[in-house]
Design a protein around this motif. Sequence first.
Motif, PDB file in Angstrom:
ATOM      1  N   ASP A 381       0.490  -1.247   0.142  1.00 37.96           N
ATOM      2  CA  ASP A 381       0.262  -0.229  -0.364  1.00 37.96           C
ATOM      3  C   ASP A 381       0.877   1.122  -0.268  1.00 37.96           C
ATOM      4  O   ASP A 381       1.008   2.138  -0.675  1.00 37.96           O
ATOM      5  N   ASP A 382       1.852   1.322   1.229  1.00 37.08           N
ATOM      6  CA  ASP A 382       2.605   2.231   1.556  1.00 37.08           C
ATOM      7  C   ASP A 382       3.728   2.587  -0.164  1.00 37.08           C
ATOM      8  O   ASP A 382       3.461   3.741  -0.649  1.00 37.08           O
ATOM      9  N   ALA A 383       4.033   1.802  -1.050  1.00 36.22           N
ATOM     10  CA  ALA A 383       4.189   1.547  -2.614  1.00 36.22           C
ATOM     11  C   ALA A 383       3.822   1.907  -3.805  1.00 36.22           C
ATOM     12  O   ALA A 383       3.567   3.136  -4.424  1.00 36.22           O
ATOM     13  N   ALA A 385       0.885   4.122  -2.764  1.00 33.85           N
ATOM     14  CA  ALA A 385       1.126   5.475  -2.811  1.00 33.85           C
ATOM     15  C   ALA A 385       2.494   6.429  -4.029  1.00 33.85           C
ATOM     16  O   ALA A 385       2.117   7.577  -3.815  1.00 33.85           O
ATOM     17  N   ASP A 386       2.954   6.080  -4.140  1.00 30.49           N
ATOM     18  CA  ASP A 386       4.301   6.496  -4.622  1.00 30.49           C
ATOM     19  C   ASP A 386       4.020   6.266  -6.484  1.00 30.49           C
ATOM     20  O   ASP A 386       5.222   6.966  -6.734  1.00 30.49           O
ATOM     21  N   MET A 387       3.536   5.765  -6.612  1.00 29.09           N
ATOM     22  CA  MET A 387       3.295   5.400  -8.093  1.00 29.09           C
ATOM     23  C   MET A 387       2.216   5.902  -8.787  1.00 29.09           C
ATOM     24  O   MET A 387       1.742   6.189  -7.738  1.00 29.09           O
ATOM     25  N   THR A 391      -1.692   1.967 -11.224  1.00 32.02           N
ATOM     26  CA  THR A 391      -0.241   0.789 -11.098  1.00 32.02           C
ATOM     27  C   THR A 391      -1.025  -0.413 -10.762  1.00 32.02           C
ATOM     28  O   THR A 391      -1.529  -0.738 -10.061  1.00 32.02           O
ATOM     29  N   ARG A 480      13.124  -1.664  -2.385  1.00 31.93           N
ATOM     30  CA  ARG A 480      11.719  -1.348  -1.211  1.00 31.93           C
ATOM     31  C   ARG A 480      12.206  -3.075  -0.687  1.00 31.93           C
ATOM     32  O   ARG A 480      11.363  -3.885  -0.698  1.00 31.93           O
ATOM     33  N   ALA A 495       9.461  -0.721  -8.106  1.00 32.42           N
ATOM     34  CA  ALA A 495       8.547  -0.092  -9.366  1.00 32.42           C
ATOM     35  C   ALA A 495       9.094   0.067 -10.583  1.00 32.42           C
ATOM     36  O   ALA A 495      10.099   0.244 -10.455  1.00 32.42           O
ATOM     37  N   GLU A 497       8.735   0.965 -14.160  1.00 34.51           N
ATOM     38  CA  GLU A 497       7.800   2.006 -14.856  1.00 34.51           C
ATOM     39  C   GLU A 497       8.547   2.654 -16.510  1.00 34.51           C
ATOM     40  O   GLU A 497       9.698   2.296 -16.164  1.00 34.51           O
TER      41      GLU A 497
END
Length: 620
Positions: A381-383, A385-387, A391, A480, A495, A497
């Motif tokens: 969930d935290d990861a 939020a930064d993508m 995603t 991470r 992540a 991209e």
Amino acid sequence: MAESETPLRVSSARRAFLVLFALVALAKLLVAWRLPLFVDEAFYWQEGRHLAPAYSDLPGLTAWLARLGVELGGHSKLALRLPFLLLSMWVPWLVVRITAREFGARDGWIAGTLALLLPLAGSLGLLALPDAAMAVATLLCVDAGAKLLRNVDAASSLELALGLAMGALSHYRFIAVIGVGFVALLLLADGRRVLRDVRVWTAIAFGAAAWAPLVAWNFDNADAGLRFQLVDRHPWSFHLDGILFIAIQALLVTPVLFAAMVTAARRGLGESEPPRRYFAWLGALVVLGFFFLGFFADTERVSFHWPLPGYLALLPLVPMVVSRWSKPGRVLLWATSGAGLALVLGYYIAVSMPALRAHAAAEKWYPSNFAGWRDLSMAVDDALADMPPGTRVVADNFKIGAELGFAMDDPRILVLDHPLNHRHGRAPQLRLWGLETAGRADWGDAPVLLVVGASEVRYRELLAHFHGLCGKVGPLPPPRVLNVDHGRQRFLLFALEGRPDAGAACTAPAMAWLERPASGAVASGTLEVSGWAFKDGVGLERVELLLDGRPVGKLDYGLRNTGVAAYWGISNDPRHPMVGFEGRVDLSGVQAGRHWLGLRLHGADGSVEDWSEQPLDVAH
């Protein structure tokens, strides 16, 4: 009326059973509420969200019950497990009914109490697994068989049909119960009479028809499920591990109850009443059959619960044996059986406590299939939020896909091809659902969060696994890192991209090893540390030593170690062979007791990865 059947003694046995039933039911409900989700449960939930007549690993009943639980009770662990808990509570009552009919009411309540205390039976239903339904199916068949030996009628034939069908929908392993039950009837003159009745064969035909969905699935999928259950998962070569069967089963059943069952089987075979000989033959042949199988079958996965149907068949005979024991012998039976169930429930309680799981991180019994999933879902969930929005989460094996799927209420998480998927018979099912992905070739330029279970791969195969990931998704960005329970469960989140450079060399997570001190070492004064570390694609700049997660010194990194590159032949770290490290740490100010030693690896690409920790006992 026999002395043992006086109203007072019957009432006392009944009261003891009811009190224990209520206590065990309450304890199981509380444990099932607290216990983290087991990997197989998560996959059965996923199967329940893709309803089908049968699946690659099992017939359909387990998935259907899992779906029923969450549909009626909501999306929670307890709701998922509730149908299995209810089925498990039927088991002791069936034992009571069977035993009371053959031996009297008091023996019925005693046998039912033993069924509650038998650890393998008393712990049924805590997990959403097929064993609860299979236990009920076994007892329905045992009950029907015993009644048919006395008199063939429509009601008993119908019960047999129900038991056979329920077993067929539970597990491939129920074939053993059917085969042994058939042999047990053939060994009895009255059993051969039963098998000549058309009503019995009608029941058998109904039970056989329940296998049709599984047969059809295997027919449509090149026998993938059957091959996994009967061929792929078993070495089918002789090994001596089977000799441990008796010791393991005696501990799991509890030694005194195991001895009582052995005695009951021996005496039951000499009884004049056909139903009693039937119980003895059925129980003895199931247990002995699995004992023999243990010398040739799978030793990697849990199989200690396989003989449970045999013990359930023997339980009605046990009160007759125990009644002849001295009072100290009976007290020992009840005490050890109760202690056995308490230990099993205590294990599940311990598994439910994060602090105890972390303390057991270096132990062989560490419950990895229960651990880390809540932490992983929070990290995901935290990861995310930064993508970018939209995603997609991709798991590198079915365990992560199923557990994250349950946590996120998403049964459609894509999964990469992985040896675990094949080792557990789940790869064909993932392909049928369209959830197996080849990697970046399937995703295009869409952003993806790739979740990798580094601790699910043998260490000697880990670098090759990382290079395999590079082949599917391109060079891996800095991960991470999530170390659960000192890294015993280790997850890497990448992540991804955009499309990577197709010609770029594989960039992989760092690899490391502490050569000194050894795991679990005792140290005092000055601690000498040495080992090696590398990171394919970019190399490492420096290595820090951690004690209980805090840096305690920079290690001298870049020492010559030619053996590392020779062992990891595919490694492309540009710093080889200068990948060794060493250093010293003053422990004089460290409190005596258990501590955890780790490494922090700083990559040349700016990545920072904490390596798994190992225990260190500090003494002054």
